[in-house]
Scaffold this active site. Structure first.
Site, PDB file in Angstrom:
ATOM      1  N   LYS A  80       0.843  -1.205   0.000  1.00 29.77           N
ATOM      2  CA  LYS A  80       0.000   0.000   0.000  1.00 29.77           C
ATOM      3  C   LYS A  80       0.876   1.252   0.000  1.00 29.77           C
ATOM      4  O   LYS A  80       0.648   2.184  -0.767  1.00 29.77           O
ATOM      5  CB  LYS A  80      -0.921   0.018   1.243  1.00 29.77           C
ATOM      6  CG  LYS A  80      -1.910  -1.143   1.267  1.00 29.77           C
ATOM      7  CD  LYS A  80      -2.903  -1.016   2.400  1.00 29.77           C
ATOM      8  CE  LYS A  80      -2.389  -1.526   3.715  1.00 29.77           C
ATOM      9  NZ  LYS A  80      -2.107  -2.956   3.790  1.00 29.77           N
ATOM     10  N   THR A  81       1.888   1.238   0.862  1.00 23.60           N
ATOM     11  CA  THR A  81       2.770   2.401   0.970  1.00 23.60           C
ATOM     12  C   THR A  81       3.602   2.569  -0.303  1.00 23.60           C
ATOM     13  O   THR A  81       3.754   3.683  -0.822  1.00 23.60           O
ATOM     14  CB  THR A  81       3.700   2.229   2.194  1.00 23.60           C
ATOM     15  OG1 THR A  81       2.936   1.729   3.279  1.00 23.60           O
ATOM     16  CG2 THR A  81       4.351   3.520   2.573  1.00 23.60           C
ATOM     17  N   ASP A 125      -1.067   6.637   6.854  1.00 29.84           N
ATOM     18  CA  ASP A 125      -1.076   5.201   7.117  1.00 29.84           C
ATOM     19  C   ASP A 125      -1.943   4.922   8.348  1.00 29.84           C
ATOM     20  O   ASP A 125      -2.132   5.820   9.180  1.00 29.84           O
ATOM     21  CB  ASP A 125       0.365   4.733   7.356  1.00 29.84           C
ATOM     22  CG  ASP A 125       0.534   3.243   7.093  1.00 29.84           C
ATOM     23  OD1 ASP A 125      -0.366   2.632   6.487  1.00 29.84           O
ATOM     24  OD2 ASP A 125       1.577   2.687   7.485  1.00 29.84           O
TER      25      ASP A 125
END
Ligand code: ADE
Length: 352
Positions: A80-81, A125
């Site tokens: 995701k990051t 996040d």
């Protein structure tokens, strides 16, 4: 004015990305930096998501508008990051990185929103951990690119609308269900990241091996991929550890045999389960008759943090059908019992 090359710019972005992952140590930071893909072309897997993102990016560029706010959810370690960094690079914009626990006070979120430049990406996040006040500050910022600030006290309270530059929020979470409805509704694009196939992971492993100058055969890459729980972060960790074994113990490239033997020594079994996963399953089978049993009870008995078990161990055990979540707690499946060498009786077969 200093001219920064694309590579330098990307490395700066990636440095920011690893800065927010406290579980990654200093050594792993540069390792993660070097092996993170920088473009969609180098980003393996998540092909549906990539295709839709490419279209959204193309459309945003054509309209000369920022990309819609994006929410990525799914188990940890699926990229995701990394994907947020790739999007920033593909949009040719800067990215500011933070995580919800760092936005405790109103001034934390206001400060970061005020510091954004037009078109920039704000990456948050663990966005499910945002507190109510921070969420409420974020709503008008996401919707109308404004901040509602209050001044004065009591009767003379005044609300001031302050513009913030048009930005794109990328939120990432391992728990989409824990996000409040109003926050979820403000994301234009919501996507789940899927576990990787063995073939995709083998490609990730071959790519990482070539960046790290580790020699590996195709079968060696597949052997590691099979034990990586569908997760590139795990695959990349294992290639390094198996690479150490290949160099020191075998003085050879990584072959299928070397990969399997090394992973056996590391106590990572053929399904990729590690000792925590196996302890969790054995505990439910031996002490709780296969379940159901609550996660807090399991965590206390194992001496682990319940959130870590939920976020790290459980998703893959659920996906592989080894455990099931029920309203009364976790249950182990007959498959898991057979896999771990326990006999299943007919009651357990039908109960599940
Ligand atoms: N390293 C970690 N995730 C990756 C991905 N999706 N593609 C290529 N390399 C990776």
């Amino acid at each position: 004015m200093a001219i920064i090359s694309d590579d330098e710019k990307f490395n700066n972005i990636q440095q920011k990305l690893v800065d927010i992952k406290p579980e990654i140590n200093e050594f792993d930071k540069s390792f993660e930096n070097n092996i993170r893909p920088k473009t969609f072309e180098n980003y393996i897997g998540q092909s549906n998501l990539k295709e839709t993102l490419k279209i959204s990016i193309e459309a945003a560029k054509k309209r000369e508008l920022p990309l819609d706010h994006l929410l990525f959810y799914g188990p940890p370690g699926l990229g995701k990051t990394t994907l947020a960094g790739v999007i920033a690079q593909e949009m040719n914009v800067d990215i500011k990185i933070t995580s919800a626990p760092a936005l405790e006070r109103p001034r934390d979120i206001i400060g970061i929103l005020m510091s954004l430049k037009g078109g920039e990406i704000l990456f948050i996040d663990e966005i499910h951990r945002l507190n109510k006040i921070a969420e409420e500050i974020l709503y008008p910022a996401m919707e109308d690119f404004t901040l509602d600030m209050t001044t004065g006290k009591g009767q003379s309270v005044k609300t001031l609308r302050v513009p913030v530059p048009k930005f794109t929020l990328i939120g990432a979470t391992t728990k989409a269900g824990a996000l409040s409805g109003p926050l979820r509704d403000r994301f234009g694009i919501i996507h789940r990241l899927e576990f990787y196939t063995t073939e995709e992971l083998a490609k990730v492993i071959e790519r990482t091996a070539s960046i790290l100058n580790i020699e590996i055969t195709k079968k060696g890459a597949f052997a590691i991929a099979r034990r990586s729980r569908g997760t590139p972060r795990i695959a990349n960790r294992l290639i390094k550890r198996v690479g150490d074994f290949a160099l020191v113990k075998y003085n050879s490239e990584i072959t299928e045999n070397i990969a399997n033997e090394s992973l056996n020594i590391l106590k990572i079994d053929e399904m990729g389960l590690d000792s925590t996963d196996r302890s969790l399953l054995k505990l439910i089978i031996e002490k709780f008759d296969g379940g159901p049993v609550g996660i807090e009870t399991i965590a206390a008995a194992l001496g682990e943090d319940s959130r870590t078990l939920e976020d790290v161990s459980e998703p893959y055990l659920l996906q592989s059908g080894f455990i099931q979540r029920t309203p009364r707690g976790r249950k182990v499946s007959p498959e898991a019992m057979r896999y771990l060498g326990y006999k299943t009786n007919s009651a357990q077969q039908t109960l599940f």
